[in-house]
Design an enzyme around this catalytic site. Structure first.
Site, PDB file in Angstrom:
ATOM      1  N   HIS A  29     -39.387  12.643   0.412  1.00 35.46           N
ATOM      2  CA  HIS A  29     -39.214  13.165   1.495  1.00 35.46           C
ATOM      3  C   HIS A  29     -39.013  12.001   2.370  1.00 35.46           C
ATOM      4  O   HIS A  29     -39.559  12.307   3.463  1.00 35.46           O
ATOM      5  CB  HIS A  29     -40.021  14.601   2.192  1.00 35.46           C
ATOM      6  CG  HIS A  29     -39.266  15.107   3.648  1.00 35.46           C
ATOM      7  ND1 HIS A  29     -39.609  14.397   4.650  1.00 35.46           N
ATOM      8  CD2 HIS A  29     -38.854  16.615   3.367  1.00 35.46           C
ATOM      9  CE1 HIS A  29     -38.508  15.518   5.690  1.00 35.46           C
ATOM     10  NE2 HIS A  29     -38.839  16.526   5.035  1.00 35.46           N
ATOM     11  N   GLU A  57     -33.470  11.814   1.490  1.00 35.07           N
ATOM     12  CA  GLU A  57     -34.076  12.131   0.528  1.00 35.07           C
ATOM     13  C   GLU A  57     -33.943  12.752  -0.517  1.00 35.07           C
ATOM     14  O   GLU A  57     -32.952  13.071  -0.557  1.00 35.07           O
ATOM     15  CB  GLU A  57     -35.120  13.288   0.987  1.00 35.07           C
ATOM     16  CG  GLU A  57     -35.496  13.560   2.243  1.00 35.07           C
ATOM     17  CD  GLU A  57     -36.142  14.749   3.075  1.00 35.07           C
ATOM     18  OE1 GLU A  57     -36.007  15.621   2.508  1.00 35.07           O
ATOM     19  OE2 GLU A  57     -35.737  15.330   4.355  1.00 35.07           O
TER      20      GLU A  57
HETATM   21  O1  TA6 Z   1     -36.000  18.226   4.263  1.00 35.85           O
HETATM   22  C1  TA6 Z   1     -35.547  19.086   5.273  1.00 35.85           C
HETATM   23  C2  TA6 Z   1     -36.810  19.776   5.983  1.00 35.85           C
HETATM   24  O2  TA6 Z   1     -36.537  20.706   4.668  1.00 35.85           O
HETATM   25  C3  TA6 Z   1     -36.138  20.379   7.032  1.00 35.85           C
HETATM   26  O3  TA6 Z   1     -36.092  21.940   6.751  1.00 35.85           O
HETATM   27  C4  TA6 Z   1     -37.459  20.580   7.803  1.00 35.85           C
HETATM   28  O4  TA6 Z   1     -38.115  21.638   7.987  1.00 35.85           O
HETATM   29  C5  TA6 Z   1     -38.389  19.454   6.635  1.00 35.85           C
HETATM   30  O5  TA6 Z   1     -38.205  19.570   5.906  1.00 35.85           O
HETATM   31  C6  TA6 Z   1     -39.302  18.902   7.292  1.00 35.85           C
HETATM   32  O6  TA6 Z   1     -40.227  19.338   7.220  1.00 35.85           O
HETATM   33  P1  TA6 Z   1     -42.129  20.140   7.325  1.00 35.85           P
HETATM   34  O7  TA6 Z   1     -43.189  21.150   6.546  1.00 35.85           O
HETATM   35  O8  TA6 Z   1     -42.412  18.288   7.148  1.00 35.85           O
HETATM   36  O9  TA6 Z   1     -42.196  20.425   8.380  1.00 35.85           O
END
Ligand code: TA6
Length: 301
Positions: A170, A273
């Site tokens: 991510h 990602e």
């Molecule tokens: O990858 C994008 C995502 O899934 C978004 O929907 C957003 O919520 C982000 O990840 C961050 O997630 P987190 O759990 O780290 O706040």
């Protein structure tokens, strides 16, 4: 968990790889060679800084990021594993799996002939984790740091049953100003639009961002490039063993609500990602090993 002294005795490489602790006593691997400087927390085996020689910081970590045991760190390269997003049936399980908030151990460290540093991290599947993931498997994160950053997430199914795996690196990238950024490589791909009830859409042109974007591009192994007009550089993202690419920027309102993005954090970051998510979750058969390999490099101009 190993002490800093123990880590340095077993895995330090001269002054090129040393271990230290954050104020909150979390072990960090610090890399400093002629090729790059970088830092990795053992919690989550999470790279949170990578500065190739002659470049500015490539990885974005929020100035408000909390280095706290058991808490996810806002920025860097969180490892989402063994599911991406919410768990399919158990809403109380952590979003994006548990790998990013538990301690990994160092298995191996090496200085390569060309001065790159290679570190292998492993994750002990204890009883608490097995309750969420009752599969006999081994997971490793191989990180090789130099002018390029190479990440390999390896999942081996040692059990008798197959399992479905969701995963993502991510990665938060530093950009000069998101409003002057283009992301190429996903033209013509289908994506699930998470800000529009997961409706399937098709990307036509390069991606530009001037509002919240949260998309899972499916069935793509293409190279992506982040063209950064302000920092005058291009970040190349190459991958294999990954069929999804997620592009995310929370934009102002959501970033403020998150509380750990910093004053105008959304302007200086974008997540691109490399993943296996949604339609692309991986079926790992008994005895099989799945590898997701991602490589980042930077070019001026
Ligand atoms: O990858 C994008 C995502 O899934 C978004 O929907 C957003 O919520 C982000 O990840 C961050 O997630 P987190 O759990 O780290 O706040």
């Amino acid at each position: 968990m190993s002490t800093i002294q123990d880590l340095n005795q077993r895995f330090a490489v001269a002054d090129k790889l040393v271990f230290s602790a954050t104020e909150s006593n979390m072990p960090v691997a610090q890399i400093n060679t002629r090729l790059c400087r970088a830092a990795i927390t053992l919690q989550g085996a999470q790279v949170f800084s990578w500065i190739p020689a002659g470049e500015q910081e490539v990885i974005w970590t929020s100035p408000q990021a909390k280095f706290a045991p058991g808490k996810s760190l806002r920025g860097g390269v969180p490892i989402c594993w063994p599911w991406f997003g919410p768990h399919a049936s158990r809403k109380e399980f952590p979003a994006h799996g548990f790998a990013r908030t538990v301690n990994w151990f160092v298995k191996e460290s090496r200085l390569l002939d060309d001065d790159r540093v290679a570190i292998v991290f492993g994750l002990e599947m204890n009883a608490a984790l097995r309750e969420m993931w009752p599969h006999d498997c081994t997971i490793e994160m191989h990180i090789t740091l130099g002018k390029t950053l190479e990440l390999e997430l390896v999942t081996a199914n040692n059990g008798q049953q197959s399992f479905e795996l969701g995963e993502a690196l991510h990665t938060y990238f530093t950009v000069g100003d998101i409003r002057q950024v283009q992301i190429t490589g996903l033209e013509n791909c289908v994506y699930l639009d998470k800000v529009d009830a997961f409706v399937r859409k098709q990307q036509s042109d390069a991606i530009t961002i001037d509002q919240e974007v949260d998309r899972v591009y499916i069935d793509t192994e293409s190279e992506c490039v982040i063209h950064d007009a302000k920092l005058k550089r291009r970040i190349h993202i190459n991958k294999s063993g990954s069929r999804s690419t997620v592009v995310w920027n929370p934009w102002q309102e959501k970033a403020q609500a998150m509380g750990d993005m910093g004053e105008s954090g959304h302007i200086s970051m974008v997540c691109v990602e490399s993943a296996n998510a949604a339609d692309n979750v991986i079926h790992v058969a008994s005895g099989q090993t799945h590898r997701m390999v991602v490589r980042y490099s930077v070019q001026k101009g």
